[in-house]
Write a protein that holds these residues in place. Structure first.
Motif, mmCIF file in Angstrom:
data_model
loop_
_atom_site.group_PDB
_atom_site.id
_atom_site.type_symbol
_atom_site.label_atom_id
_atom_site.label_comp_id
_atom_site.label_asym_id
_atom_site.label_seq_id
_atom_site.Cartn_x
_atom_site.Cartn_y
_atom_site.Cartn_z
ATOM 1 N N ALA A 174 0.830 -1.202 0.000
ATOM 2 C CA ALA A 174 0.000 0.000 0.000
ATOM 3 C C ALA A 174 0.864 1.251 0.000
ATOM 4 O O ALA A 174 0.582 2.231 -0.709
ATOM 5 N N ALA A 175 1.926 1.244 0.794
ATOM 6 C CA ALA A 175 2.829 2.392 0.839
ATOM 7 C C ALA A 175 3.532 2.596 -0.496
ATOM 8 O O ALA A 175 3.696 3.732 -0.971
ATOM 9 N N LYS A 176 3.957 1.504 -1.137
ATOM 10 C CA LYS A 176 4.668 1.606 -2.415
ATOM 11 C C LYS A 176 3.785 2.195 -3.514
ATOM 12 O O LYS A 176 4.197 3.103 -4.241
ATOM 13 N N ILE A 177 2.566 1.679 -3.659
ATOM 14 C CA ILE A 177 1.740 2.173 -4.755
ATOM 15 C C ILE A 177 1.192 3.566 -4.454
ATOM 16 O O ILE A 177 0.938 4.345 -5.374
ATOM 17 N N ALA A 178 1.008 3.897 -3.173
ATOM 18 C CA ALA A 178 0.604 5.263 -2.824
ATOM 19 C C ALA A 178 1.714 6.240 -3.194
ATOM 20 O O ALA A 178 1.450 7.335 -3.709
ATOM 21 N N HIS A 179 2.950 5.863 -2.935
ATOM 22 C CA HIS A 179 4.084 6.708 -3.307
ATOM 23 C C HIS A 179 4.126 6.917 -4.820
ATOM 24 O O HIS A 179 4.369 8.038 -5.302
ATOM 25 N N SER A 180 3.865 5.860 -5.583
ATOM 26 C CA SER A 180 3.855 5.972 -7.042
ATOM 27 C C SER A 180 2.714 6.849 -7.537
ATOM 28 O O SER A 180 2.881 7.635 -8.468
ATOM 29 N N GLU A 181 1.548 6.734 -6.895
ATOM 30 C CA GLU A 181 0.405 7.564 -7.284
ATOM 31 C C GLU A 181 0.698 9.042 -7.076
ATOM 32 O O GLU A 181 0.279 9.891 -7.868
ATOM 33 N N ARG A 182 1.435 9.364 -6.042
ATOM 34 C CA ARG A 182 1.770 10.768 -5.794
ATOM 35 C C ARG A 182 2.573 11.358 -6.951
ATOM 36 O O ARG A 182 2.487 12.557 -7.226
ATOM 37 N N SER A 183 3.354 10.530 -7.631
ATOM 38 C CA SER A 183 4.157 11.001 -8.765
ATOM 39 C C SER A 183 3.405 10.927 -10.075
ATOM 40 O O SER A 183 3.533 11.809 -10.925
ATOM 41 N N ALA A 184 2.610 9.861 -10.259
ATOM 42 C CA ALA A 184 1.986 9.609 -11.556
ATOM 43 C C ALA A 184 0.583 10.185 -11.688
ATOM 44 O O ALA A 184 0.102 10.411 -12.798
#
Length: 216
Positions: A174-184
């Protein structure tokens, strides 16, 4: 869930995140390179397909307003993941043998319920139906129906060990994909929620208790 299985899942998501920014389309129809609903892997995915995955709307859904495909994909994936995690968290009162596990799980369960409300509000605002494109998929961070049944069939220390391993993986992902969503992502409210999900997932992960043999 074995340690080898967890290792394979972590390796798989690392490949997908690097190639496509978000894992959102990796487990959809035709997105896993095998035509089925299994866990996406890095093998068999062409460089071209990986590049296109980040820009293709998930499951053919058109984006709406300020939302792009990464926003929609992240929302749908988090709903699917949180729905399953909420079911797992709901087993704790009747299955756990450790007071520390129960104490940890109570606010985490409440937090997941709150996340789901916000995620579904965003999905509604985007004009996307509240369906689950990840139904039945075995993927990083997802508590599958088979895993849920297996864990539900255990009690006390055996339950605690499986529960904590599943939640550890869920929170890490959850932390990994949330971090990616913040960029993408492009929708401000979705990116704001992603930042909150990343922070709370990391906090809950850091406070994850150790399994014990019984109640203190």
């Amino acid at each position: 869930m074995t340690a080898a299985a967890v290792t394979r899942r972590v390796a798989s998501v690392a490949v997908l995140l690097a190639a496509a920014t978000l894992l959102t389309t990796g487990c959809g129809d035709g997105g896993d390179g095998g035509g089925g609903g299994g866990k996406p892997t890095g093998e068999g995915r062409s460089t071209s397909a990986a590049r296109n995955a980040a820009t293709r709307p998930p499951d053919g859904q058109a984006t709406s307003g300020t939302f792009n495909s990464s926003d929609i994909g992240w929302i749908q994936l988090m709903i699917a993941m949180d729905d399953q995690a909420a079911l797992l968290l709901g087993l704790v009162p009747d299955h756990s043998s450790a007071a520390g596990v129960e104490k940890w799980a109570k606010p985490v369960a409440a937090g997941h319920r709150g996340e789901l409300v916000q995620l579904r509000e965003l999905l509604s605002r985007a004009g996307v139906p509240d369906t689950n494109p990840h139904q039945g998929h075995d993927m990083p961070g997802m508590v599958t129906e088979d895993e849920l049944r297996t864990i539900e069939g255990t009690k006390d220390a055996a339950f605690d060990a499986l529960f904590l391993a599943a939640m550890r993986e869920h929170l890490d992902q959850a932390a990994k994909i949330a971090h990616s969503e913040r960029s993408a992502g492009t929708d401000p409210a979705t990116k704001k929620l992603a930042a909150s999900v990343e922070k709370t997932s990391l906090t809950w992960r850091a406070r994850l208790p150790e399994a014990t043999s019984g109640r203190p």
